[in-house]
Design an enzyme around this catalytic site. Structure first.
Site, PDB file in Angstrom:
ATOM      1  N   LYS A   1       0.819  -1.221   0.000  1.00 27.19           N
ATOM      2  CA  LYS A   1       0.000   0.000   0.000  1.00 27.19           C
ATOM      3  C   LYS A   1       0.849   1.266   0.000  1.00 27.19           C
ATOM      4  O   LYS A   1       0.496   2.258  -0.639  1.00 27.19           O
ATOM      5  CB  LYS A   1      -0.930   0.002   1.210  1.00 27.19           C
ATOM      6  CG  LYS A   1      -0.211  -0.098   2.533  1.00 27.19           C
ATOM      7  CD  LYS A   1      -1.145  -0.284   3.698  1.00 27.19           C
ATOM      8  CE  LYS A   1      -0.370  -0.595   4.981  1.00 27.19           C
ATOM      9  NZ  LYS A   1       0.257  -1.941   4.958  1.00 27.19           N
TER      10      LYS A   1
ATOM     11  N   GLU B   1      -4.767  -5.462  -5.550  1.00 27.93           N
ATOM     12  CA  GLU B   1      -5.966  -5.713  -4.741  1.00 27.93           C
ATOM     13  C   GLU B   1      -5.634  -5.905  -3.267  1.00 27.93           C
ATOM     14  O   GLU B   1      -6.350  -5.416  -2.381  1.00 27.93           O
ATOM     15  CB  GLU B   1      -6.701  -6.955  -5.271  1.00 27.93           C
ATOM     16  CG  GLU B   1      -7.964  -7.309  -4.512  1.00 27.93           C
ATOM     17  CD  GLU B   1      -9.044  -6.261  -4.655  1.00 27.93           C
ATOM     18  OE1 GLU B   1      -9.359  -5.592  -3.646  1.00 27.93           O
ATOM     19  OE2 GLU B   1      -9.571  -6.095  -5.768  1.00 27.93           O
TER      20      GLU B   1
ATOM     21  N   GLY C   1      -6.925  -6.248   2.915  1.00 26.83           N
ATOM     22  CA  GLY C   1      -6.561  -7.661   2.911  1.00 26.83           C
ATOM     23  C   GLY C   1      -7.315  -8.497   1.901  1.00 26.83           C
ATOM     24  O   GLY C   1      -7.154  -8.348   0.691  1.00 26.83           O
TER      25      GLY C   1
ATOM     26  N   ILE D   1     -10.606  -8.621   1.366  1.00 23.27           N
ATOM     27  CA  ILE D   1     -11.856  -8.067   0.827  1.00 23.27           C
ATOM     28  C   ILE D   1     -11.595  -7.567  -0.590  1.00 23.27           C
ATOM     29  O   ILE D   1     -10.713  -6.722  -0.796  1.00 23.27           O
ATOM     30  CB  ILE D   1     -12.372  -6.896   1.690  1.00 23.27           C
ATOM     31  CG1 ILE D   1     -12.545  -7.327   3.143  1.00 23.27           C
ATOM     32  CG2 ILE D   1     -13.695  -6.371   1.131  1.00 23.27           C
ATOM     33  CD1 ILE D   1     -12.894  -6.188   4.088  1.00 23.27           C
TER      34      ILE D   1
ATOM     35  N   GLU E   1       2.993  -3.085  15.443  1.00 17.70           N
ATOM     36  CA  GLU E   1       4.457  -3.102  15.435  1.00 17.70           C
ATOM     37  C   GLU E   1       5.003  -2.521  16.741  1.00 17.70           C
ATOM     38  O   GLU E   1       4.276  -1.907  17.529  1.00 17.70           O
ATOM     39  CB  GLU E   1       4.979  -2.286  14.246  1.00 17.70           C
ATOM     40  CG  GLU E   1       4.505  -2.768  12.895  1.00 17.70           C
ATOM     41  CD  GLU E   1       5.101  -4.114  12.501  1.00 17.70           C
ATOM     42  OE1 GLU E   1       6.177  -4.461  13.037  1.00 17.70           O
ATOM     43  OE2 GLU E   1       4.492  -4.811  11.682  1.00 17.70           O
TER      44      GLU E   1
ATOM     45  N   LYS F   1      -4.305   3.626   2.426  1.00 15.43           N
ATOM     46  CA  LYS F   1      -5.349   2.792   1.828  1.00 15.43           C
ATOM     47  C   LYS F   1      -6.500   3.654   1.298  1.00 15.43           C
ATOM     48  O   LYS F   1      -7.051   3.375   0.223  1.00 15.43           O
ATOM     49  CB  LYS F   1      -5.870   1.794   2.852  1.00 15.43           C
ATOM     50  CG  LYS F   1      -4.813   0.787   3.310  1.00 15.43           C
ATOM     51  CD  LYS F   1      -5.304  -0.023   4.497  1.00 15.43           C
ATOM     52  CE  LYS F   1      -4.236  -0.997   4.987  1.00 15.43           C
ATOM     53  NZ  LYS F   1      -4.647  -1.719   6.206  1.00 15.43           N
TER      54      LYS F   1
END
Length: 331
Positions: free
Chosen positions: A42, A66, A71, A73, A127, A142
């Protein structure tokens, strides 16, 4: 990796490394060598997608991504293909599972932000440096991709207004619940006149809305089109199998020679500019800490009246023995 992108017998390159350093050079080299590229990256698409897609089109190869948003979807394919007969009016998404997990735990178990964040890190959802997730940068990348596809504009990650969830407290969760709302960290893209809004921030959603009940690490994107109306796309937003599902779907598209042109700014018939955040009309939630004295509420409502801001709902509660109170206002 460069042996792969330069190999004469390889037709399709799957880039699952991440980052925007060497990966950008790898993708550019693969495209230059006439290879299709599939990526789940992304950050790469949000920052360099405009030039990379142009470069792919020039070299007559495909750059598909995609898996870069939500993820497993198939939201990009849905926007490009399933909703192609629609003029997209708006979309709103829970597109970061880490933030959604934190807000869900805060609401359901009355836990504070720092406590849940530590668990999220222990579980591998966040993270060691959680900034990208909790401050909305991941969601903004995103959202930039989704908006470009939905509205036919260029990728404009640098113009996305971004506010994180690290300042949300258990008090905010409690008052929102009392008022009939759930706090979610949404990415919102909305067509307004000749412009679009691009924003990521905590949002109060009525408990009656489906997206308010998307919990844990799950993702969901709500899309409004002029023909279909509102539709909701829900599923796993991260994880090995969810990501693989979208990557392999892109690979099958290439094998079947299905077209997916990624209609961005250079093909758009509209010139939609991003609206400055200061110019956006919206409802707001405010929580004020005040001295619980006579006349305080009247002064506050007087200021709202002075600036022509209406109050939709209001709660006032004393919170300690020192005569301090919270005033919660929804405009």
């Amino acid at each position: 990796p460069f042996e792969v992108v330069n190999h004469p017998e390889i037709d399709v390159v799957l880039e699952l490394i991440g980052g925007t350093g060497v990966t950008k050079k790898l993708v550019e080299t693969a495209i230059k060598n006439g290879k299709h590229v599939i990526t789940a990256n992304k950050a790469l698409i949000a920052k360099h997608g405009n030039k990379l897609i142009q470069f792919a089109n020039k070299n007559k190869v495909r750059l598909l991504f995609e898996a870069s948003v939500a993820g497993g979807i198939p939201i990009i394919k849905s926007l490009e293909q399933g909703l192609s007969a629609n003029k997209i009016e708006s979309l709103a998404g829970i597109i970061n599972g880490t933030g959604n997990f934190i807000l869900t735990e805060m609401k359901e178990k009355n836990r504070d932000f720092d406590d849940v964040l530590k668990e999220a890190q222990a579980l591998g959802y966040a993270e060691a440096d959680p900034t990208f997730d909790v401050e909305g940068i991941d969601a903004a990348q995103k959202l930039a991709i989704l908006a470009a596809i939905a509205f036919g504009t260029e990728l404009q990650f640098d113009k996305v207004f971004t506010k994180g969830i690290s300042n949300i407290t258990t008090e905010d969760i409690k008052y929102a619940t009392e008022l009939g709302y759930t706090i979610k960290h949404l990415g919102i893209a909305k067509r307004v006149g000749n412009g679009i809004e691009l924003r990521v921030h905590p949002t109060l959603i009525s408990n009656e809305e489906l997206i308010a009940n998307v919990n844990g690490v799950m993702n969901a994107v709500l899309v409004k089109g002029d023909a279909l109306g509102t539709s909701l796309y829900y599923g796993a937003g991260a994880g090995e199998e969810a990501t693989a599902s979208s990557v392999i779907a892109d690979l099958i598209d290439i094998i079947n020679n299905q077209t997916s042109n990624h209609i961005l700014g250079w093909k758009s018939q509209e010139k939609l500019t991003v609206i400055d955040t200061e110019s956006i009309d919206s409802e707001y939630y405010l929580r004020l800490l005040v001295s619980n004295m006579k006349g305080v509420l009247a002064k506050i409502t007087g200021i709202f009246h002075q600036y022509n801001v209406s109050i939709e709902e209001l709660i006032q509660k004393q919170i300690d023995e020192n005569n301090n109170a919270h005033i919660v206002i929804i405009t």
